[in-house]
Design a protein around this motif. Structure first.
Motif, PDB file in Angstrom:
ATOM      1  N   GLU A 156      17.722  31.943  47.994  1.00  0.00           N
ATOM      2  CA  GLU A 156      18.296  31.739  46.660  1.00  0.00           C
ATOM      3  C   GLU A 156      19.819  31.820  46.721  1.00  0.00           C
ATOM      4  O   GLU A 156      20.521  31.008  46.084  1.00  0.00           O
ATOM      5  N   MET A 159      21.121  28.641  48.105  1.00  0.00           N
ATOM      6  CA  MET A 159      21.094  27.588  47.093  1.00  0.00           C
ATOM      7  C   MET A 159      22.274  27.738  46.137  1.00  0.00           C
ATOM      8  O   MET A 159      22.897  26.739  45.738  1.00  0.00           O
ATOM      9  N   ILE A 176      20.082  20.378  49.189  1.00  0.00           N
ATOM     10  CA  ILE A 176      19.405  21.076  48.099  1.00  0.00           C
ATOM     11  C   ILE A 176      17.933  20.682  48.061  1.00  0.00           C
ATOM     12  O   ILE A 176      17.046  21.538  47.936  1.00  0.00           O
ATOM     13  N   GLU A 177      17.669  19.395  48.203  1.00  0.00           N
ATOM     14  CA  GLU A 177      16.288  18.917  48.189  1.00  0.00           C
ATOM     15  C   GLU A 177      15.494  19.510  49.352  1.00  0.00           C
ATOM     16  O   GLU A 177      14.321  19.864  49.207  1.00  0.00           O
ATOM     17  N   LEU A 180      14.527  23.141  48.658  1.00  0.00           N
ATOM     18  CA  LEU A 180      13.395  23.166  47.726  1.00  0.00           C
ATOM     19  C   LEU A 180      12.102  22.795  48.439  1.00  0.00           C
ATOM     20  O   LEU A 180      11.039  23.373  48.183  1.00  0.00           O
ATOM     21  N   ALA A 217       9.045  26.467  37.980  1.00  0.00           N
ATOM     22  CA  ALA A 217       9.989  26.069  39.026  1.00  0.00           C
ATOM     23  C   ALA A 217      10.283  24.578  38.943  1.00  0.00           C
ATOM     24  O   ALA A 217      11.430  24.142  39.097  1.00  0.00           O
ATOM     25  N   ALA A 221      14.005  23.124  38.066  1.00  0.00           N
ATOM     26  CA  ALA A 221      14.607  22.259  39.082  1.00  0.00           C
ATOM     27  C   ALA A 221      15.013  20.924  38.478  1.00  0.00           C
ATOM     28  O   ALA A 221      16.068  20.372  38.799  1.00  0.00           O
ATOM     29  N   SER A 222      14.171  20.397  37.593  1.00  0.00           N
ATOM     30  CA  SER A 222      14.496  19.126  36.935  1.00  0.00           C
ATOM     31  C   SER A 222      15.724  19.252  36.051  1.00  0.00           C
ATOM     32  O   SER A 222      16.405  18.263  35.766  1.00  0.00           O
ATOM     33  N   ASP A 225      18.676  23.741  37.684  1.00  0.00           N
ATOM     34  CA  ASP A 225      18.755  25.174  38.004  1.00  0.00           C
ATOM     35  C   ASP A 225      17.993  25.434  39.304  1.00  0.00           C
ATOM     36  O   ASP A 225      16.928  26.063  39.320  1.00  0.00           O
ATOM     37  N   TYR A 226      18.552  24.955  40.411  1.00  0.00           N
ATOM     38  CA  TYR A 226      17.827  25.009  41.679  1.00  0.00           C
ATOM     39  C   TYR A 226      17.654  26.437  42.185  1.00  0.00           C
ATOM     40  O   TYR A 226      16.638  26.762  42.801  1.00  0.00           O
ATOM     41  N   ASN A 227      18.656  27.276  41.964  1.00  0.00           N
ATOM     42  CA  ASN A 227      18.522  28.661  42.415  1.00  0.00           C
ATOM     43  C   ASN A 227      17.418  29.377  41.647  1.00  0.00           C
ATOM     44  O   ASN A 227      16.643  30.160  42.210  1.00  0.00           O
ATOM     45  N   ALA A 229      14.847  27.890  40.439  1.00  0.00           N
ATOM     46  CA  ALA A 229      13.598  27.318  40.953  1.00  0.00           C
ATOM     47  C   ALA A 229      13.129  28.069  42.192  1.00  0.00           C
ATOM     48  O   ALA A 229      11.931  28.357  42.344  1.00  0.00           O
TER      49      ALA A 229
END
Length: 510
Positions: A156, A159, A176-177, A180, A217, A221-222, A225-227, A229
């Motif tokens: 996290e 990210m 980033i992808e 995830l 999540a 993510a969409s 907010d990747y962290n 997720a």
């Protein structure tokens, strides 16, 4: 893709030189035995090499060219991104497969650390990316130390650093992808393990909680907010781990019985059809007898003797191999069973991490597990079983420290006046047929100690009277207030003493 012409290369532009594999993939709902769960998304599919087939006339067998391992592949991991409408039938046929060698979450974290490079970005972004790499390296160390939840916290943090790098002008969408994907693949693996126990209410409860976290999540993510997720996926993993542990505990007796029965049947087949010497056959029979003893000991709750029986069985099989028998698969199966039992006990003990004595014993248990791996690598499976036994024992003691059950002798304890009210975790837990519940009262109070089922209904009152200050232990024999045996499952016990109230969970298995 096969290297049929044995030139140590597979040329996709000259397919006639080399043969193609094919594999029929099944799409269906979770738990149906499908290779890919309907609904699509990134899924890691592990396909045994033997399940591939070849429909060309020049088929030479499953000779997979692997330039990275300088040999033939043993297990193929394929990642598919596929989206289907509900109820749609899919036929997926392909050749020219490309494979990556992946050995789990720790390896994927290391790969992520290796591929992220900030050399071509502005100074601030490069600094952010360097920090992300440092966090990933820390995650790899935590993962290899079997502290996966801590690895997720590092993930996290990584990210967060990548998101900062993006704000500072770096194009890190692929990175980033990938992070995830690493977390999602790990959670998918845990989900598959947890779903083996679906249908058990306690397990399903944890799986449903994990589903909520996974869905959340995807939403966050969409929204970028990747962290968050990653944090939600970490929470999902924790729930799935609880589901797996609960499922293993509730099916432990049948797991041991099934595994030992399968191993014994394999040894009996060696006796019946192996054509070995009389000495080898006698040693094989002795191994079966040791496995029978192991089941009796485990069933009686004497795990230490059970492990000793497993070690003796391995030694008998080693003697049989010295006399000409071939029992490698059976030896490996016994060692794996011992490993699983040790891992389960360590997982239970980790619920009490944070207590210094517990942490010390957990560290010893992990050291035992590492020693077991070394013994396996050195070709000493019997010694590996002993190390797994020691790991189990250290984890058991860690649990007792965590529950407050390892203390001075009762006659000394009884004379001490506690300074606080407390309720200890019951022991043993899980239990069958009875368990002990310890508590301490700091001042004279009217004490109630009651057992409830998972729906909140009162099962039995264990204490309902005035008690002087002191240390007490009550036993619950798994019966209701009218003396009937209750079924397997989760139960709760609650203490009330003046203003002090506390409730804890326990598990009865049969």
């Amino acid at each position: 893709q096969e290297d049929d012409n044995n030139d140590n290369t597979v040329d996709v532009f000259a397919p006639d030189d080399d043969d193609e594999f094919q594999y029929d993939l099944t799409v269906g709902p979770a738990g149906s035995g499908a290779d890919i769960i309907s609904g699509g998304g990134w899924q890691l599919v592990s396909i045994p090499l033997a399940d591939f087939f070849d429909d060309n006339s020049i088929f030479q067998g499953n000779d997979v060219y692997d330039p990275f391992l300088s040999g033939n592949g043993q297990l193929i991991n394929v990642v598919f991104a596929y989206e289907v409408d509900g109820g749609e039938t899919i036929e997926l046929r392909t050749d020219n497969w490309f494979f990556s060698c992946v050995d789990g979450f720790c390896s994927s974290l290391q790969t992520a650390s290796d591929i992220i490079n900030g050399n071509f970005y502005p100074t601030e972004a490069a600094s952010d990316i360097a920090a992300a790499v440092a966090d990933l390296n820390a995650a790899v160390i935590d993962c290899e130390n079997n502290d996966v939840q801590e690895a997720y916290e590092d993930l996290e943090d990584a990210m967060n650093e990548l998101m900062d790098a993006a704000e500072n002008g770096a194009d890190v969408n692929d990175e980033i992808e990938y992070l995830l994907l690493v977390a999602g693949s790990d959670v998918n693996g845990e989900y598959a393990d947890a779903y083996k126990y679906n249908g058990i209410p306690e397990v399903d409860n944890y799986i449903n909680k994990a589903n909520d976290f996974i869905a959340d999540a995807a939403v966050v993510a969409s929204e970028g907010d990747y962290n968050l997720a990653i944090r939600r996926l970490a929470s999902a993993r924790k729930e799935l781990q609880r589901a797996i542990l609960t499922g293993r505990i509730l099916t432990l007796d049948s797991l041991i019985e099934d595994d030992l029965s399968t191993i014994a049947a394999g040894i009996q087949d060696l006796i019946d059809n192996g054509g070995f010497s009389s000495d080898a056959d006698a040693e094989l029979q002795d191994a079966i007898d040791e496995l029978n003893d192991a089941y009796a000991d485990f069933s009686a709750g004497n795990a230490r003797n059970g492990f000793n029986d497993l070690q003796d069985a391995v030694e008998q099989l080693q003697d049989a191999e010295a006399d000409g028998a071939s029992a490698t698969d059976e030896i490996d199966a016994i060692v794996n069973l011992a490993k699983v039992l040790a891992e389960m006990k360590i997982s239970e003990a980790q619920d009490f991490a944070g207590n210094p004595e517990t942490d010390s014993r957990l560290a010893a248990a992990q050291a035992d597990m590492s020693d077991a791996a070394d013994e396996i690598a050195d070709g000493n499976p019997d010694r590996a079983v002993k190390e797994y036994r020691d790991a189990w024992e250290d984890a058991r003691i860690a649990q007792e420290h965590g529950r407050g059950l390892r203390k001075v002798d009762d006659e000394v304890t009884t004379g001490l006046t506690p300074e606080t009210f407390s309720l200890a975790q019951n022991y043993p837990n899980p239990f069958n047929p009875s368990t002990n519940i310890a508590f301490q009262i700091a001042d004279p109070e009217f004490v109630e100690l009651k057992v409830y089922d998972i729906s909140g209904r009162l099962v039995k009152t264990l204490v309902n009277e005035n008690r002087a200050a002191g240390n007490y232990t009550e036993q619950w024999d798994g019966t209701s207030s009218i003396g009937q045996k209750v079924g397997s499952g989760i139960y709760f016990y609650q203490i009330k003493a003046g203003e002090f109230q506390q409730i804890k969970k326990m598990m009865l298995i049969k």
